[in-house]
Design an enzyme around this catalytic site. Structure first.
Site, PDB file in Angstrom:
ATOM      1  N   LYS A 120      73.506  40.719  42.563  1.00  0.00           N
ATOM      2  CA  LYS A 120      73.468  42.183  42.406  1.00  0.00           C
ATOM      3  C   LYS A 120      74.883  42.737  42.336  1.00  0.00           C
ATOM      4  CE  LYS A 120      73.161  42.473  47.393  1.00  0.00           C
ATOM      5  NZ  LYS A 120      72.278  42.544  48.546  1.00  0.00           N
ATOM      6  N   TYR A 149     103.947  59.870  46.535  1.00  0.00           N
ATOM      7  CA  TYR A 149     103.481  61.240  46.784  1.00  0.00           C
ATOM      8  C   TYR A 149     103.726  61.706  48.213  1.00  0.00           C
ATOM      9  CZ  TYR A 149     100.898  61.186  42.360  1.00  0.00           C
ATOM     10  OH  TYR A 149     100.557  61.141  41.044  1.00  0.00           O
TER      11      TYR A 149
END
Ligand SMILES: *Cc1c(COP(=O)(O)O)cnc(C)c1O
Length: 818
Positions: free
Chosen positions: A490, A712
């Site tokens: 999956k 940042y």
């Protein structure tokens, strides 16, 4: 060379009730690899887990008519088939190979040692194939099965054989000696590897030397006293090399520059000098061993000098990449000879059946076979593996194939050189194809591969398919032989890639696949996966696809059960395969206790659905402190099974264990287990290998002063003068922002480089102060063998499952087999 069945029957001392005069061209022990069924003799070997006898019915259907087995009484079951009965089919295989070997009197080099066997074998081939017509072991075929299969390949036109022999316990080498019968013995490095089956190193060494029982000469390094003494005890002639005056071939000097090593030897008072494009210890040792073999064969120093410079890395790695226009690409652009072609074609034939199979081949390098025969053999091998389109590049292949009237129905395109192919290349020429690219080094196919490759950015997730299969096998060893495995693929096989992973699992015969949603199953079917697939979370909107693609939905509630039954009825179907999920304490999906009886009654009263399996999911199987809860879940599950069994009068598969239960709680094995994360190398049993490596590259390097800030919000404040590298991965690739601010490191040149400041969307800055020579384009490892994914998960405050499934689709997946 061929044998008739009656010949083989007497060679291996078999009994048979009747023997046809069939001619055998191939021997096989692997039911998945039958090329010409009618000419194949199948050895039904049986080991702890695999039993070749299981595949007889299927092989008979494929057209195989000749078998060697220990099982009596099969003749009456399969008309027209011949069963040669022996007590031990493996021994019979070895006997046949030993007999075959003894019919030839060519020189045979037998190589053993702890390390370097395959490299020395492949290098000897590279060095000598212009002088000899060589037969050699494919890949690292050096085991009790691999050796007979290798030796069986000897044909009359060969004038040199090179075989490797590997052992894991006492008693094995004697058997390999009888099969290989080396005339020249080569002992490579004796390390600590594979000591497990032996009392000590000495025993292992003595056992290895048994290979040389009848060798005219033994070639070895005499720097190690124990090795030297052991060899000196033997009656054989010796040719030793080493750094000591006793050595027949004295290593005078070896000097390495950044890319090359220059080696000076002294042999019979003559200097022998050469360079190789390698600088590591192991390569130098292997090259000197090869030089000693060449001297023993009488090669001149000039020949050695010229050919050593051409040595190539032994790339046993076949890479699978995504190509342009929905193609897949198998890159094997370093060798072109018949042996390695077979391996590459096997890899190709494992690819999805919905793709056209294409081969791009250069001229082949093979001495002493005329071109027309050689390319005839190549065409046949291609055809047998379902190749429909062949692109031949080079003067020899072009000429040979142009002259042929029939090309086995293959589409053929010929180019005189790699340049002319590149010049005429248009991407639209390739669509929905599995393309094997295989050429000799001098054709420079590495220029051609980028044209066919899907462009993606430089962050890649490398998936080691051998490691994946090895992990599955490790788990298999924890199971009873008849316990089935459902491989959970999956979420894009936990992020590692859907169809590619499912394909390899199918090839290695897991029993079932499990996906979460129907779309995932549809993808697998479109890629040619034929294994049964359970869909854990079927939505009504997906019922149509479930039926079209023959997927097996999980019935987890009365609602879904009613809706799906109605759909099946409307489609006019009967006995549609489904799975029943029981709620036992995970409290996610499943039938509740008060619903069990009603469910059982309805199932028994209608023939719309057929229950394939009944299962439940454990909430805390990894946690020993919760074992009481786990066993309560198991108890509850068994009650539900009891109720269903009362009403359903046919058997169904029972399963409850996921990865951590397999390792910890063998009592919960039942008929099948659902293996998930363990397959990918994260688990609680020994011997697992890391399957995935996430890598990227350096985009820029700069030196900054103390007090400057990085990224940042200026959160990365430098405490000292620092060298900072910007690397091409960010949170959009799945590199979590929690890994910033020094919380994690990456590996640059194998050394730890801490993350500085905030992780950006597409880039991250790392501190490489003190790591020598970091340049633009250098490789950066995010996780892999030396930096486990578990570590990354801990740093990010999550679990490996989330890291793996969070790697975004823009990260290219590259699959390889070694
Ligand atoms: C994902 C899943 C598994 C596999 O779990 P692992 O811990 O990865 O082994 C098994 N069963 C069900 C129902 C699952 O959803």
């Amino acid at each position: 060379m061929t044998y008739s069945l009656p010949d083989i029957c007497s060679i291996i001392g078999a009994t048979a009730s009747s023997v046809s005069a069939a001619i055998i061209t191939e021997i096989s022990w692997d039911s998945r690899r039958i090329i010409t069924p009618a000419g194949t003799l199948f050895f039904a070997l049986h080991g702890a887990r695999r039993d070749g006898r299981q595949f007889i019915a299927q092989l008979y259907q494929q057209g195989v008519r000749s078998f060697v087995t220990s099982e009596p009484g099969l003749d009456t079951l399969y008309s027209g088939a011949v069963f040669l009965r022996v007590t031990d089919p493996l021994q019979a295989l070895q006997q046949l190979a030993a007999y075959h070997r003894s019919r030839f009197s060519l020189p045979v080099i037998g190589i053993t040692g702890s390390n370097g066997k395959t490299i020395v074998k492949e290098w000897l081939y590279q060095l000598l194939h212009s002088r000899y017509n060589i037969v050699r072991s494919p890949r690292s075929y050096n085991s009790q099965i691999g050796v007979p299969v290798s030796v069986w390949q000897i044909e009359p036109q060969h004038n040199l054989a090179i075989f490797e022999a590997g052992i894991s316990q006492p008693g094995e080498m004697e058997k390999l000696q009888a099969i290989i019968q080396p005339t020249i013995g080569v002992l490579t490095n004796i390390g600590e590897a594979h000591s497990a089956g032996f009392i000590n190193r000495q025993q292992k060494l003595d056992e290895k030397l048994l290979l040389f029982k009848e060798a005219g000469i033994i070639i070895y390094c005499n720097d190690n006293d124990a090795v030297d003494q052991a060899v000196r005890k033997l009656p054989n002639a010796r040719l030793s090399w080493g750094h000591n005056p006793e050595a027949d071939i004295l290593v005078v000097q070896s000097t390495a520059s950044t890319t090359q090593t220059h080696i000076q030897l002294l042999y019979k008072e003559q200097p022998v000098e050469f360079s190789i494009y390698f600088t590591d210890e192991a390569a130098i040792e292997n090259a000197i061993t090869c030089a000693a073999v060449l001297l023993a064969l009488g090669c001149e120093p000039v020949f050695i000098q010229e050919h050593m410079l051409l040595l190539q890395p032994v790339n046993m790695r076949l890479e699978l990449k995504k190509g342009i226009n929905n193609c897949v690409l198998i890159n094997d652009s370093y060798s072109a000879d018949i042996n390695s072609l077979q391996n590459a074609l096997q890899f190709l034939s494992q690819q999805s059946s919905s793709l056209t199979k294409t081969a791009i081949l250069s001229d082949f390098i093979q001495a002493a076979t005329d071109d027309s025969t050689l390319y005839g053999q190549i065409l046949q091998a291609l055809q047998e593996n379902g190749v429909q389109k062949l692109i031949g590049i080079g003067p020899a292949i072009s000429q040979a194939l142009q002259q042929r009237s029939a090309n086995q129905g293959m589409e053929l395109q010929l180019y005189s050189s790699t340049e002319s192919f590149i010049h005429q290349f248009r991407p639209s020429q390739f669509k929905d194809e599995a393309i094997l690219v295989k050429g000799a080094r001098i054709f420079g196919f590495e220029q051609l591969v980028p044209l066919l490759e899907q462009k993606a950015h430089q962050t890649v997730l490398e998936i080691n398919l051998n490691a994946l299969i090895s992990n599955v096998k490790q788990y298999q060893q924890q199971l009873r032989p008849d316990t089935k495995i459902m491989a959970m693929v999956k979420a894009f096989a936990y992020g590692s890639g859907g169809a590619e992973i499912a394909g390899i699992l199918q090839f290695h015969k897991v029993d079932y696949l499990g996906v979460a949603y129907a779309d995932e199953g549809v993808e697998l079917r479109k890629a040619g996966i034929t294994l049964p697939i359970m869909v854990m979370n079927p939505e009504p909107a997906a019922f149509e696809n479930i039926i079209t693609y023959n997927l097996e939905p999980d019935m987890f509630s009365p609602e879904i059960f009613r809706a799906f039954s109605a759909f099946v009825a409307q489609e006019g179907l009967q006995h549609y395969p489904v799975h029943i999920e029981i709620e036992t304490g995970m409290n996610r999906l499943g039938f509740l206790p008060e619903q069990w009886k009603e469910l059982a009654m309805q199932l028994s009263q209608s023939s719309l659905l057929k229950v394939q399996s009944v299962f439940s999911h454990l909430a805390a199987s990894e946690d020993a402190q919760e074992d009481a809860y786990t066993f309560a879940q198991f108890e509850k599950y068994n009650q539900a099974v009891g109720v269903l069994q009362q009403y359903l009068h046919y058997p169904f598969i029972k399963h409850i264990a996921n990865t951590s239960a397999i390792g910890r709680l063998p009592q919960l094995q039942l008929d099948m287990v659902r293996l998930g994360i363990g397959m990918y190398g994260v688990g609680n049993i020994p011997g697992l290998q890391q399957v995935a490596t996430l890598k990227t590259t350096v985009a820029q390097v700069k030196t900054l002063e103390a007090g400057e800030t990085v990224s940042y919000n200026r959160r990365g404040v430098l405490q000292r003068t620092s060298k900072i590298a910007t690397v091409r991965i960010g949170y959009a690739d799945g590199y979590n922002r929690k890994l910033g601010y020094g919380n994690a490191y990456v590996l640059v040149h194998g050394q730890q480089a801490p993350v500085v400041g905030t992780v950006c969307m597409d880039m991250t800055m790392v501190d490489v102060t003190g790591i020598a020579d970091v340049n633009t384009g250098d490789e950066v490892v995010i996780f892999g063998k030396d930096l486990p994914i578990q570590q990354l998960a801990t740093w990010a405050g999550t679990i490996p499952y989330e890291i793996m499934t969070g790697i975004s689709q823009r990260v290219k997946r590259v699959y390889f087999e070694e």
